[in-house]
Write a protein that holds these residues in place. Structure first.
Motif, PDB file in Angstrom:
ATOM      1  N   GLU A 220      -4.769  -0.893  -1.417  1.00  0.00           N
ATOM      2  CA  GLU A 220      -5.242   0.146  -2.354  1.00  0.00           C
ATOM      3  C   GLU A 220      -5.356  -0.779  -3.580  1.00  0.00           C
ATOM      4  OE1 GLU A 220      -3.028   3.654  -2.680  1.00  0.00           O
ATOM      5  OE2 GLU A 220      -3.367   4.069  -0.510  1.00  0.00           O
TER       6      GLU A 220
ATOM      7  N   SER B 139     -13.672  -1.151  -6.840  1.00  0.00           N
ATOM      8  CA  SER B 139     -14.156   0.048  -7.443  1.00  0.00           C
ATOM      9  C   SER B 139     -14.551  -0.504  -8.775  1.00  0.00           C
ATOM     10  CB  SER B 139     -13.445   1.065  -7.389  1.00  0.00           C
ATOM     11  OG  SER B 139     -14.075   2.269  -8.185  1.00  0.00           O
TER      12      SER B 139
ATOM     13  N   THR C 139     -18.916   4.580  -6.518  1.00  0.00           N
ATOM     14  CA  THR C 139     -18.246   3.316  -5.604  1.00  0.00           C
ATOM     15  C   THR C 139     -18.643   3.693  -4.012  1.00  0.00           C
ATOM     16  OG1 THR C 139     -16.226   2.881  -7.246  1.00  0.00           O
ATOM     17  CG2 THR C 139     -15.899   2.258  -4.758  1.00  0.00           C
ATOM     18  N   GLU C 140     -18.279   4.844  -3.481  1.00  0.00           N
ATOM     19  CA  GLU C 140     -18.550   5.258  -2.327  1.00  0.00           C
ATOM     20  C   GLU C 140     -19.816   4.942  -1.858  1.00  0.00           C
ATOM     21  OE1 GLU C 140     -17.280   8.919  -1.134  1.00  0.00           O
ATOM     22  OE2 GLU C 140     -15.052   8.214  -0.814  1.00  0.00           O
TER      23      GLU C 140
ATOM     24  N   ILE D 272     -10.957   4.943  -0.938  1.00  0.00           N
ATOM     25  CA  ILE D 272     -11.977   3.630  -0.932  1.00  0.00           C
ATOM     26  C   ILE D 272     -11.690   2.663   0.283  1.00  0.00           C
ATOM     27  CG2 ILE D 272     -12.761   1.833  -2.358  1.00  0.00           C
ATOM     28  CD1 ILE D 272     -13.919   4.563  -3.045  1.00  0.00           C
ATOM     29  N   ALA D 273     -10.205   2.309   0.345  1.00  0.00           N
ATOM     30  CA  ALA D 273     -10.028   1.582   1.340  1.00  0.00           C
ATOM     31  C   ALA D 273     -10.405   1.947   2.633  1.00  0.00           C
ATOM     32  CB  ALA D 273      -8.497   1.101   1.397  1.00  0.00           C
TER      33      ALA D 273
ATOM     34  N   ALA E  81      -8.657  -2.201  -3.426  1.00  0.00           N
ATOM     35  CA  ALA E  81      -9.731  -1.025  -3.283  1.00  0.00           C
ATOM     36  C   ALA E  81     -10.220  -0.499  -4.832  1.00  0.00           C
ATOM     37  CB  ALA E  81      -9.260   0.248  -2.756  1.00  0.00           C
TER      38      ALA E  81
ATOM     39  N   PRO F 146      -7.909   5.116  -4.468  1.00  0.00           N
ATOM     40  CA  PRO F 146      -7.944   4.168  -3.557  1.00  0.00           C
ATOM     41  C   PRO F 146      -7.848   4.127  -2.173  1.00  0.00           C
ATOM     42  CG  PRO F 146      -5.912   4.187  -4.873  1.00  0.00           C
ATOM     43  CD  PRO F 146      -6.727   5.270  -5.397  1.00  0.00           C
TER      44      PRO F 146
ATOM     45  N   ARG G 260       0.633  -1.286  -0.004  1.00  0.00           N
ATOM     46  CA  ARG G 260       0.017  -0.112   0.012  1.00  0.00           C
ATOM     47  C   ARG G 260       0.913   1.118   0.028  1.00  0.00           C
ATOM     48  NH1 ARG G 260      -4.801   1.258   4.470  1.00  0.00           N
ATOM     49  NH2 ARG G 260      -6.354   1.302   2.719  1.00  0.00           N
TER      50      ARG G 260
ATOM     51  N   VAL H   4     -14.113   1.414   3.267  1.00  0.00           N
ATOM     52  CA  VAL H   4     -14.280   0.128   3.580  1.00  0.00           C
ATOM     53  C   VAL H   4     -14.127  -0.423   4.948  1.00  0.00           C
ATOM     54  CG1 VAL H   4     -13.806  -2.496   3.014  1.00  0.00           C
ATOM     55  CG2 VAL H   4     -14.055  -0.605   1.107  1.00  0.00           C
TER      56      VAL H   4
END
Length: 248
Positions: free
Chosen positions: A202, A209, A227-228, A188-189, A205, A185, A114, A192
């Protein structure tokens, strides 16, 4: 839309038909349901101190649960006098299991590397050639600013996972276009981890997505926002994907 931070517990669909349940008064059944919910909220693996349990629920209800079966009651008392939901770990995810899944996800993330935001170390911005992985490639140049570096990292990550998500993509291809904004990413990670209580790296992620976007019947112009929204709206489905595609 507000984040869905609710916790969930597992109850089989024929729960109400079980002989242990049907023999109990409705109010006692509801006490047991409340105990399952409180166990998940407190993350106590179904173990309640006697003073806590007897404060929250009528003693008569607890005694009825203790006597719900001669040898396999719904509720038992341990040596310390605590009320314990019997066989809790067989039907619910325990704290130790969640911690182990998080540990595995962190280790997988470490293997994937990451990327952290580099500061003052231009060496990490140089490309690496396929012929010699330890030597910078002559065809790649170092980004001149931090924002360019982030774009370069995202480009490399996207390239590295493009084949991994092919099995999750629909045959009609992704629904994004050339004007779509990029996916972040890291955000997004982090989302989550907040919504699903699960750590992913990532690259995962980005795969998540792309999988989400590929499910859309229409073109997605803003894949990150899309995605969110999907993660917040259906965390259980997201967790299922993570269990199948990331935590193996």
């Amino acid at each position: 839309m507000a984040k869905d931070k609710r916790l969930f517990t597992q109850i089989v669909v024929d729960f109400h038909r079980h002989p242990k349940i049907t023999r109990l008064p409705v109010e006692v059944r509801w006490t047991f349901i409340e105990m399952l919910g409180e166990a998940r909220i407190a993350d106590n693996d179904g173990v309640f101190a006697s003073e806590d349990a007897e404060f929250m629920w009528p003693l008569a209800h607890l005694e009825a649960l203790l006597g719900s079966h001669p040898s396999r009651p719904l509720l038992v008392k341990d040596d310390a006098g605590c009320y314990v939901i019997r066989d809790y770990a067989e039907h619910q995810q325990t704290r130790a299991e969640r911690e182990e899944l998080a540990r595995i996800a962190r280790e997988n993330g470490a293997k994937g590397g990451r990327p952290r935001k580099p500061r003052g170390n231009p060496a990490v911005t140089q490309g690496v050639s396929d012929q010699n992985p330890t030597e910078p490639s002559e065809t790649q140049t170092k980004p001149e600013s931090e924002s360019e570096l982030e774009i370069e990292i995202e480009r490399l990550l996207t390239k590295s996972v493009s084949l991994d998500v092919s099995r999750a993509s629909k045959t009609d291809g992704p629904k994004t276009n050339s004007s779509a904004r990029p996916v972040d990413p890291r955000r997004i990670a982090d989302l989550v981890e907040t919504v699903c209580d699960t750590v992913i790296d990532e690259p995962a992620a980005l795969r998540l997505s792309k999988w989400i976007v590929d499910q859309s019947p229409e073109q997605v112009r803003y894949p990150h926002a899309y995605t969110e929204r999907a993660i917040r709206n259906d965390p259980l489905k997201i967790q299922e994907w993570i269990d199948q595609e990331v935590i193996t």
